[in-house]
Design a protein around this motif. Structure first.
Motif, mmCIF file in Angstrom:
data_model
loop_
_atom_site.group_PDB
_atom_site.id
_atom_site.type_symbol
_atom_site.label_atom_id
_atom_site.label_comp_id
_atom_site.label_asym_id
_atom_site.label_seq_id
_atom_site.Cartn_x
_atom_site.Cartn_y
_atom_site.Cartn_z
ATOM 1 N N ALA A 1 28.315 -60.024 20.815
ATOM 2 C CA ALA A 1 27.959 -59.431 22.106
ATOM 3 C C ALA A 1 26.553 -58.860 22.166
ATOM 4 O O ALA A 1 26.092 -58.474 23.242
ATOM 5 N N SER A 2 25.836 -58.801 21.049
ATOM 6 C CA SER A 2 24.453 -58.325 21.097
ATOM 7 C C SER A 2 23.512 -59.364 21.698
ATOM 8 O O SER A 2 22.364 -59.034 22.036
ATOM 9 N N ALA A 3 23.959 -60.599 21.842
ATOM 10 C CA ALA A 3 23.157 -61.603 22.556
ATOM 11 C C ALA A 3 22.963 -61.137 23.996
ATOM 12 O O ALA A 3 23.834 -60.479 24.578
ATOM 13 N N GLY A 4 21.817 -61.481 24.568
ATOM 14 C CA GLY A 4 21.599 -61.139 25.972
ATOM 15 C C GLY A 4 22.659 -61.736 26.867
ATOM 16 O O GLY A 4 23.100 -61.108 27.840
ATOM 17 N N LEU A 5 23.100 -62.948 26.519
ATOM 18 C CA LEU A 5 24.131 -63.630 27.305
ATOM 19 C C LEU A 5 25.001 -64.457 26.382
ATOM 20 O O LEU A 5 24.496 -65.221 25.554
ATOM 21 N N LEU A 6 26.315 -64.306 26.521
ATOM 22 C CA LEU A 6 27.279 -65.166 25.847
ATOM 23 C C LEU A 6 27.741 -66.222 26.840
ATOM 24 O O LEU A 6 28.184 -65.886 27.944
ATOM 25 N N ILE A 7 27.652 -67.484 26.452
ATOM 26 C CA ILE A 7 28.214 -68.580 27.237
ATOM 27 C C ILE A 7 29.394 -69.112 26.437
ATOM 28 O O ILE A 7 29.238 -69.521 25.288
ATOM 29 N N ASP B 1 29.198 -53.724 25.598
ATOM 30 C CA ASP B 1 28.059 -53.775 26.537
ATOM 31 C C ASP B 1 27.427 -55.158 26.612
ATOM 32 O O ASP B 1 26.230 -55.289 26.895
ATOM 33 N N GLY B 2 28.238 -56.195 26.376
ATOM 34 C CA GLY B 2 27.732 -57.555 26.460
ATOM 35 C C GLY B 2 27.937 -58.161 27.833
ATOM 36 O O GLY B 2 28.680 -57.632 28.668
ATOM 37 N N LYS B 3 27.268 -59.289 28.058
ATOM 38 C CA LYS B 3 27.424 -60.080 29.282
ATOM 39 C C LYS B 3 27.962 -61.452 28.870
ATOM 40 O O LYS B 3 27.473 -62.063 27.908
ATOM 41 N N ILE B 4 28.941 -61.952 29.634
ATOM 42 C CA ILE B 4 29.575 -63.214 29.270
ATOM 43 C C ILE B 4 29.887 -64.044 30.506
ATOM 44 O O ILE B 4 30.398 -63.522 31.506
ATOM 45 N N VAL B 5 29.553 -65.323 30.442
ATOM 46 C CA VAL B 5 29.912 -66.283 31.485
ATOM 47 C C VAL B 5 30.743 -67.387 30.846
ATOM 48 O O VAL B 5 30.645 -67.649 29.651
ATOM 49 N N VAL B 6 31.564 -68.027 31.657
ATOM 50 C CA VAL B 6 32.415 -69.108 31.165
ATOM 51 C C VAL B 6 31.824 -70.449 31.593
ATOM 52 O O VAL B 6 31.379 -70.614 32.725
ATOM 53 N N ARG C 1 16.487 -62.012 25.496
ATOM 54 C CA ARG C 1 16.328 -63.393 25.959
ATOM 55 C C ARG C 1 17.021 -64.406 25.056
ATOM 56 O O ARG C 1 16.680 -65.595 25.061
ATOM 57 N N ILE C 2 17.979 -63.929 24.299
ATOM 58 C CA ILE C 2 18.729 -64.768 23.370
ATOM 59 C C ILE C 2 20.126 -65.007 23.944
ATOM 60 O O ILE C 2 20.810 -64.058 24.342
ATOM 61 N N ALA C 3 20.535 -66.272 23.990
ATOM 62 C CA ALA C 3 21.869 -66.616 24.488
ATOM 63 C C ALA C 3 22.677 -67.311 23.398
ATOM 64 O O ALA C 3 22.126 -68.061 22.584
ATOM 65 N N LEU C 4 23.969 -67.032 23.393
ATOM 66 C CA LEU C 4 24.907 -67.821 22.595
ATOM 67 C C LEU C 4 25.213 -69.086 23.371
ATOM 68 O O LEU C 4 25.765 -69.031 24.472
ATOM 69 N N ALA C 5 24.840 -70.236 22.824
ATOM 70 C CA ALA C 5 25.138 -71.513 23.470
ATOM 71 C C ALA C 5 26.633 -71.817 23.383
ATOM 72 O O ALA C 5 27.315 -71.337 22.472
ATOM 73 N N PRO C 6 27.159 -72.606 24.301
ATOM 74 C CA PRO C 6 28.573 -72.983 24.228
ATOM 75 C C PRO C 6 28.869 -73.757 22.951
ATOM 76 O O PRO C 6 28.148 -74.692 22.610
#
Length: 368
Positions: free
Chosen positions: A46-52, A91-96, A18-23
């Protein structure tokens, strides 16, 4: 009760924690093209749940700072593809994060040296960053011109094209619409920057129109389950101001609730500053309740000044995801450090904006 380290579903995105990298804007994309160094930077986190990702311009007109990336030219898409490939290899997830800065720009950054655009011809009392001879310099933003109503469909279309390209060509898992921090969509929302008298100004419904048109176009193009949105009800960033934000944002999230978004990303208080502002009180619990009551199922992401204790409290109280910004600059393995209560590296502020690997990819991870 879920913990910060438990998996969570955000629309179509299954996140490992439940940890995200903020923009975080880092100004390391010369000519607006993402680089191999950027791929290394994001893969490290990439170990963050979500990279923004850092905010990324949907068009040349949407650019507002030197050396920030774009998503509107083939070389930019190819640059981003190496980033997403590197993240997915871990194995990370990333959105732009999709960005149009509106009036927060400078003529040096605009097509043909033209004026930046805005809802109304009101200059923002803020600065942008120009990099000349490798040196970042803060300069006043240029006076904008007001967008004509017949230009707005083209801006909506640019967002849609960028979203399709992000997913289909650049390999992103989804997109986040930047509707915060005094940039174009937020400029339309708030009365301090929007003094229009047409269908995009005046009433709450009119001021929210452009943001909702953009969001509907993107969700129609790539699906709501791959679309997030960032909002900042009360931040003063980039001269953003509205005297009565609660009804405005309550209305907005009720409309967003119908679009089956992956998540709603809320900046609480002043971006990068106090979490509560005496002159701008806001009820974030009521905002979330309005979204849920209207049928909104997207994950609820909170952001601004979170440490581990505050993040754990937020998750216990119902937040789905917590975004961390500055701690991620110096701590690529932030998830592990939080999990093990390890000390955090201290960021080098002199390398926040512009430069190379120093202060970007050279921060040490925990010893194995």
């Amino acid at each position: 009760m879920p913990s910060l380290f438990d998996p969570v579903q955000a629309g179509e995105l299954q996140l490992a924690n439940r940890i995200a990298l903020a923009p975080l804007t880092r100004n390391r994309a010369p000519d607006a093209i993402p680089t191999a160094l950027m791929a290394e930077y994001y893969a490290q986190r990439a170990s963050a749940g979500l990279l923004i990702t850092e905010a990324t311009a949907i068009s040349h007109q949407g650019q507002g700072y030197s050396d920030v990336p774009g998503l509107y030219a083939p070389a930019q898409l190819a640059g981003w593809k190496q980033v997403t490939d590197a993240v997915h290899a871990q194995d990370g997830k990333i959105v732009v994060q999709l960005w149009h800065v509106g009036r927060v720009s400078h003529t040096d950054l605009q097509p043909g040296g033209g004026q930046p655009v805005a809802p109304s011809a009101i200059t923002a009392n803020t600065k942008t960053v120009l990099i000349r001879d490798g040196v970042p310099t803060f300069v006043d933003t240029s006076a904008p011109r007001a967008l004509a109503a017949d230009e707005l469909p083209g801006i909506v279309h640019s967002y849609e094209v960028a979203a399709r390209a992000a997913v289909n060509a650049a390999g992103f898992d989804g997109v986040e619409i930047h509707g915060a921090n005094g940039y174009l969509l937020d400029q339309f929302l708030k009365r301090g920057s929007n003094q229009r008298e047409d269908n995009y100004g005046g009433s709450i419904e009119n001021r929210a129109r452009l943001l909702l048109e953009v969001t509907r176009a993107i969700t129609a193009a790539i699906g709501g389950g791959r679309t997030g949105i960032r909002l900042s009800p009360v931040t003063p960033a980039n001269d953003a101001y509205d005297a009565d934000p609660q009804p405005l944002f309550d209305y907005l999230v009720k409309q967003l609730a119908t679009l089956d978004l992956a998540y709603v990303h809320i900046i609480e208080g002043a971006t990068g500053g106090p979490r509560e502002l005496d002159d701008r009180p806001f009820d974030y619990a009521a905002l979330k309740a309005a979204y849920r009551a209207a049928g909104g199922q997207g994950a609820w992401m909170v952001n601004n000044g979170y440490d581990k204790a505050l993040a754990e409290q937020a998750v216990a109280e119902g937040a789905d995801i917590v975004a961390f910004g500055k701690p991620y600059i110096a701590n690529p393995d932030l998830v592990a450090r939080l999990r093990h209560n390890a000390p955090l590296n201290t960021p080098d502020k002199m390398t926040f904006y512009g430069g190379g690997a120093k202060g970007y990819t050279d921060y040490p991870a925990l010893a194995a």
